[in-house]
Design a protein around this motif. Structure first.
Motif, PDB file in Angstrom:
ATOM      1  N   PRO A  30       0.819  -1.219   0.000  1.00 51.12           N
ATOM      2  CA  PRO A  30       0.000   0.000   0.000  1.00 51.12           C
ATOM      3  C   PRO A  30       0.855   1.272   0.000  1.00 51.12           C
ATOM      4  O   PRO A  30       1.975   1.285   0.493  1.00 51.12           O
ATOM      5  CB  PRO A  30      -0.751  -0.106   1.320  1.00 51.12           C
ATOM      6  CG  PRO A  30       0.178  -0.873   2.224  1.00 51.12           C
ATOM      7  CD  PRO A  30       0.914  -1.840   1.330  1.00 51.12           C
ATOM      8  N   TYR A  31       0.303   2.318  -0.565  1.00 58.09           N
ATOM      9  CA  TYR A  31       0.948   3.637  -0.495  1.00 58.09           C
ATOM     10  C   TYR A  31      -0.132   4.699  -0.621  1.00 58.09           C
ATOM     11  O   TYR A  31      -1.230   4.434  -1.098  1.00 58.09           O
ATOM     12  CB  TYR A  31       2.006   3.814  -1.591  1.00 58.09           C
ATOM     13  CG  TYR A  31       1.473   3.720  -2.998  1.00 58.09           C
ATOM     14  CD1 TYR A  31       1.266   2.483  -3.600  1.00 58.09           C
ATOM     15  CD2 TYR A  31       1.156   4.866  -3.723  1.00 58.09           C
ATOM     16  CE1 TYR A  31       0.760   2.396  -4.893  1.00 58.09           C
ATOM     17  CE2 TYR A  31       0.647   4.790  -5.011  1.00 58.09           C
ATOM     18  CZ  TYR A  31       0.454   3.548  -5.589  1.00 58.09           C
ATOM     19  OH  TYR A  31      -0.064   3.460  -6.859  1.00 58.09           O
ATOM     20  N   ALA A  32       0.190   5.905  -0.169  1.00 62.14           N
ATOM     21  CA  ALA A  32      -0.774   7.006  -0.233  1.00 62.14           C
ATOM     22  C   ALA A  32      -0.626   7.726  -1.571  1.00 62.14           C
ATOM     23  O   ALA A  32       0.483   8.005  -2.024  1.00 62.14           O
ATOM     24  CB  ALA A  32      -0.529   7.984   0.908  1.00 62.14           C
ATOM     25  N   ALA A  57       0.104  -2.060   6.105  1.00 58.71           N
ATOM     26  CA  ALA A  57       1.392  -2.779   6.145  1.00 58.71           C
ATOM     27  C   ALA A  57       1.541  -3.543   7.462  1.00 58.71           C
ATOM     28  O   ALA A  57       2.021  -4.682   7.483  1.00 58.71           O
ATOM     29  CB  ALA A  57       2.546  -1.789   5.964  1.00 58.71           C
ATOM     30  N   ARG A  82      -4.901  21.181   7.774  1.00 61.14           N
ATOM     31  CA  ARG A  82      -3.634  21.152   7.039  1.00 61.14           C
ATOM     32  C   ARG A  82      -2.743  20.007   7.518  1.00 61.14           C
ATOM     33  O   ARG A  82      -1.748  19.694   6.870  1.00 61.14           O
ATOM     34  CB  ARG A  82      -2.901  22.491   7.192  1.00 61.14           C
ATOM     35  CG  ARG A  82      -2.385  22.766   8.578  1.00 61.14           C
ATOM     36  CD  ARG A  82      -1.593  24.068   8.586  1.00 61.14           C
ATOM     37  NE  ARG A  82      -1.096  24.404   9.899  1.00 61.14           N
ATOM     38  CZ  ARG A  82      -0.290  25.428  10.147  1.00 61.14           C
ATOM     39  NH1 ARG A  82       0.079  26.215   9.157  1.00 61.14           N
ATOM     40  NH2 ARG A  82       0.129  25.668  11.357  1.00 61.14           N
ATOM     41  N   ASN A  83      -3.112  19.391   8.646  1.00 62.78           N
ATOM     42  CA  ASN A  83      -2.402  18.203   9.117  1.00 62.78           C
ATOM     43  C   ASN A  83      -3.206  16.921   8.903  1.00 62.78           C
ATOM     44  O   ASN A  83      -2.960  15.908   9.571  1.00 62.78           O
ATOM     45  CB  ASN A  83      -2.017  18.371  10.592  1.00 62.78           C
ATOM     46  CG  ASN A  83      -0.827  19.312  10.767  1.00 62.78           C
ATOM     47  OD1 ASN A  83       0.148  19.214  10.018  1.00 62.78           O
ATOM     48  ND2 ASN A  83      -0.903  20.220  11.723  1.00 62.78           N
ATOM     49  N   ALA A  84      -4.147  16.966   7.960  1.00 62.89           N
ATOM     50  CA  ALA A  84      -4.951  15.768   7.663  1.00 62.89           C
ATOM     51  C   ALA A  84      -4.228  14.802   6.733  1.00 62.89           C
ATOM     52  O   ALA A  84      -4.494  13.597   6.755  1.00 62.89           O
ATOM     53  CB  ALA A  84      -6.292  16.164   7.040  1.00 62.89           C
ATOM     54  N   LEU A 100      -9.037   9.886  15.273  1.00 60.77           N
ATOM     55  CA  LEU A 100      -8.472  11.234  15.192  1.00 60.77           C
ATOM     56  C   LEU A 100      -9.434  12.122  14.419  1.00 60.77           C
ATOM     57  O   LEU A 100      -9.835  11.784  13.301  1.00 60.77           O
ATOM     58  CB  LEU A 100      -7.100  11.200  14.523  1.00 60.77           C
ATOM     59  CG  LEU A 100      -6.003  10.541  15.367  1.00 60.77           C
ATOM     60  CD1 LEU A 100      -4.702  10.444  14.564  1.00 60.77           C
ATOM     61  CD2 LEU A 100      -5.757  11.327  16.651  1.00 60.77           C
ATOM     62  N   ALA A 156      -2.004   3.584   5.039  1.00 61.84           N
ATOM     63  CA  ALA A 156      -1.079   2.686   4.329  1.00 61.84           C
ATOM     64  C   ALA A 156      -0.181   1.948   5.319  1.00 61.84           C
ATOM     65  O   ALA A 156       0.087   0.745   5.160  1.00 61.84           O
ATOM     66  CB  ALA A 156      -0.228   3.481   3.333  1.00 61.84           C
ATOM     67  N   ASN A 157       0.266   2.645   6.348  1.00 62.89           N
ATOM     68  CA  ASN A 157       1.106   1.995   7.357  1.00 62.89           C
ATOM     69  C   ASN A 157       0.318   0.948   8.135  1.00 62.89           C
ATOM     70  O   ASN A 157       0.833  -0.127   8.444  1.00 62.89           O
ATOM     71  CB  ASN A 157       1.670   3.046   8.325  1.00 62.89           C
ATOM     72  CG  ASN A 157       2.468   4.113   7.599  1.00 62.89           C
ATOM     73  OD1 ASN A 157       1.887   5.044   7.046  1.00 62.89           O
ATOM     74  ND2 ASN A 157       3.783   3.977   7.550  1.00 62.89           N
ATOM     75  N   LEU A 158      -0.927   1.273   8.444  1.00 57.56           N
ATOM     76  CA  LEU A 158      -1.744   0.316   9.193  1.00 57.56           C
ATOM     77  C   LEU A 158      -1.997  -0.936   8.358  1.00 57.56           C
ATOM     78  O   LEU A 158      -2.004  -2.056   8.889  1.00 57.56           O
ATOM     79  CB  LEU A 158      -3.067   0.967   9.637  1.00 57.56           C
ATOM     80  CG  LEU A 158      -2.895   2.064  10.690  1.00 57.56           C
ATOM     81  CD1 LEU A 158      -4.216   2.786  10.935  1.00 57.56           C
ATOM     82  CD2 LEU A 158      -2.377   1.486  12.015  1.00 57.56           C
ATOM     83  N   GLN A 168      -1.299  13.444   6.587  1.00 60.08           N
ATOM     84  CA  GLN A 168      -0.590  12.313   7.179  1.00 60.08           C
ATOM     85  C   GLN A 168      -1.530  11.357   7.901  1.00 60.08           C
ATOM     86  O   GLN A 168      -1.250  10.169   8.011  1.00 60.08           O
ATOM     87  CB  GLN A 168       0.534  12.786   8.105  1.00 60.08           C
ATOM     88  CG  GLN A 168       0.140  13.738   9.207  1.00 60.08           C
ATOM     89  CD  GLN A 168       0.322  15.204   8.793  1.00 60.08           C
ATOM     90  OE1 GLN A 168       0.233  15.546   7.614  1.00 60.08           O
ATOM     91  NE2 GLN A 168       0.562  16.079   9.756  1.00 60.08           N
ATOM     92  N   VAL A 169      -2.647  11.875   8.378  1.00 63.99           N
ATOM     93  CA  VAL A 169      -3.613  10.988   9.037  1.00 63.99           C
ATOM     94  C   VAL A 169      -4.266  10.088   7.988  1.00 63.99           C
ATOM     95  O   VAL A 169      -4.407   8.875   8.184  1.00 63.99           O
ATOM     96  CB  VAL A 169      -4.659  11.815   9.816  1.00 63.99           C
ATOM     97  CG1 VAL A 169      -5.772  10.924  10.362  1.00 63.99           C
ATOM     98  CG2 VAL A 169      -3.981  12.580  10.952  1.00 63.99           C
ATOM     99  N   ALA A 183      -2.913   9.309   5.098  1.00 65.90           N
ATOM    100  CA  ALA A 183      -1.875   8.441   4.526  1.00 65.90           C
ATOM    101  C   ALA A 183      -1.442   7.335   5.481  1.00 65.90           C
ATOM    102  O   ALA A 183      -0.987   6.273   5.044  1.00 65.90           O
ATOM    103  CB  ALA A 183      -0.663   9.290   4.127  1.00 65.90           C
ATOM    104  N   LEU A 184      -1.600   7.568   6.776  1.00 71.75           N
ATOM    105  CA  LEU A 184      -1.176   6.572   7.761  1.00 71.75           C
ATOM    106  C   LEU A 184      -1.932   5.253   7.589  1.00 71.75           C
ATOM    107  O   LEU A 184      -1.480   4.210   8.073  1.00 71.75           O
ATOM    108  CB  LEU A 184      -1.368   7.120   9.188  1.00 71.75           C
ATOM    109  CG  LEU A 184      -0.603   6.392  10.292  1.00 71.75           C
ATOM    110  CD1 LEU A 184       0.899   6.661  10.192  1.00 71.75           C
ATOM    111  CD2 LEU A 184      -1.111   6.794  11.671  1.00 71.75           C
TER     112      LEU A 184
END
Lengths: 234, 234
Positions: free
Chosen positions: A125-127, A218, A204-206, A173, A214-216, A208-209, A211-212
């Motif tokens: 996965p990737y964002a 993984a 403006r900080n959404a 979040l 993709a990490n979950l 990374q939330v 995109a995260l």
């Protein structure tokens, strides 16, 4: 089963503008896994849920699956957008076009964007990068007369939609500029048993939330898990 | 206090290449809050820590603060880069220049990038965009002959460097392409009492992990907390 219409700790005073919990929740793209899972939990908590879809008949068929859970009906996305609060759970592909079309119906409402911009290839996965920075910021650009909130990105649709799962270890979040609207969505998150809604910053900080996710994914693959986030010390 | 030099569950066999825990850890930019906190915990766990700085005298002065904790010495960054494993904890500003200069010394080593690309303005914290996508990917581009791992972004330096804090509720997300190196850093994370190291994906998914620090700072401000992450169901 009907939820109180104002936030409990505010009952001594008149409710502040924007802090009323919605009676009805429309879920655009609600026939997908994330939409179905949220529909189940919102309905079980006493909200009137309208599952939206491009195909009203399909929405009605999916809604029928939840007849025993609570009040769930199906409708075209344009009709689901008539609910008190609207959740956007469409695939990213159709996101901008749908919101542009429905903007007039969404005026003055809280719009909760929970779109994950995900791609998959051989490496997993990737964002997907988007011009606005995030799906939520894109929604806010398209809907200047709505209050856009980003939330519910990391919920496992598998756990949400499993009636045997009574508790989900998860913090939702909730990001946005409007503090009262963030509070409403924080409370909405508690419709998922075990979950908390936690303010997670401005839109403006959404990115990374979103995109995260993709990490979950993984993490899920490596550990054979349905990973979620908890925020400690809060 | 000296740690075993191989991963315990592998002691029946010869250690696989790259799975040996380091004896010494160099921390580039180790005089900053994040570097100091990590130095304290690594030293307490029995590692030989070399705090690196542009100014070797300053590094030695900071190292002296940890004399009672364990083996901590101070050195110029170039000398700290001679350790078995090297942690990069510099401000983002000097990141590329320092790694370019030290590339020959870092060849063949695990390099753990924990740089948070943060900016602050009147609206609070935000992540600074960088051409490589993330600080970790930038490190990997500059250091093709090292094994770059991204980790330790979300540790609270306040909690890390407080000797009264005996347990920290925290999972350290560890990202990288090399599975054995990820395992080494997963184990390294357990030097922080209470923490776990959890594989968090490939380096192409490091950007959001670095940027999420902005959200944690926003959470800290709203809730007066030292927020950390836990991954549930793992």
């Amino acid at each position: 089963m009907r939820r109180p219409s104002t936030i409990e700790h505010m009952t001594d005073d008149a409710p502040a503008a924007g802090t009323q919990l919605p009676g009805s929740i429309g879920i655009l793209g609600g026939t997908g896994p994330q939409g179905r899972g949220l529909a189940r939990r919102f309905a079980a908590a006493g909200y009137q849920v309208v599952i939206g879809s491009r195909d009203a008949e399909r929405a009605a068929a999916v809604a029928a699956d939840y007849a025993a859970v609570g009040s769930v009906t199906g409708a075209a996305n344009a009709d689901a957008a008539g609910a008190d609060l609207v959740v956007v759970a469409v695939p990213y592909d159709g996101h901008a076009a749908l919101l542009t079309e429905l903007a007039p119906k969404l005026t003055g409402k809280i719009v909760v964007d929970c779109v994950n911009r995900m791609g998959f290839d051989k490496q997993g996965p990737y964002a997907i990068a988007v011009p606005a920075g995030s799906s939520a910021q894109e929604a806010a650009e398209i809907l200047p007369d709505s209050t856009v909130i980003a939330a519910f990105h990391h919920v496992s649709s598998t756990l949400l939609d499993d009636p045997e799962v009574e508790q989900i270890e998860l913090d939702v979040l909730v990001l946005g500029e409007d503090r009262a609207a963030v509070e409403v969505v924080n409370r909405l998150a508690t419709a998922i048993p075990g979950a908390r809604g936690i303010y997670g910053g401005r839109l403006r900080n959404a990115a990374q939330v979103e995109a995260l996710t993709a990490n979950l994914i993984a993490i899920n693959r490596r550990y054979k898990a349905h990973a979620g986030l908890r925020i400690t010390d809060v």
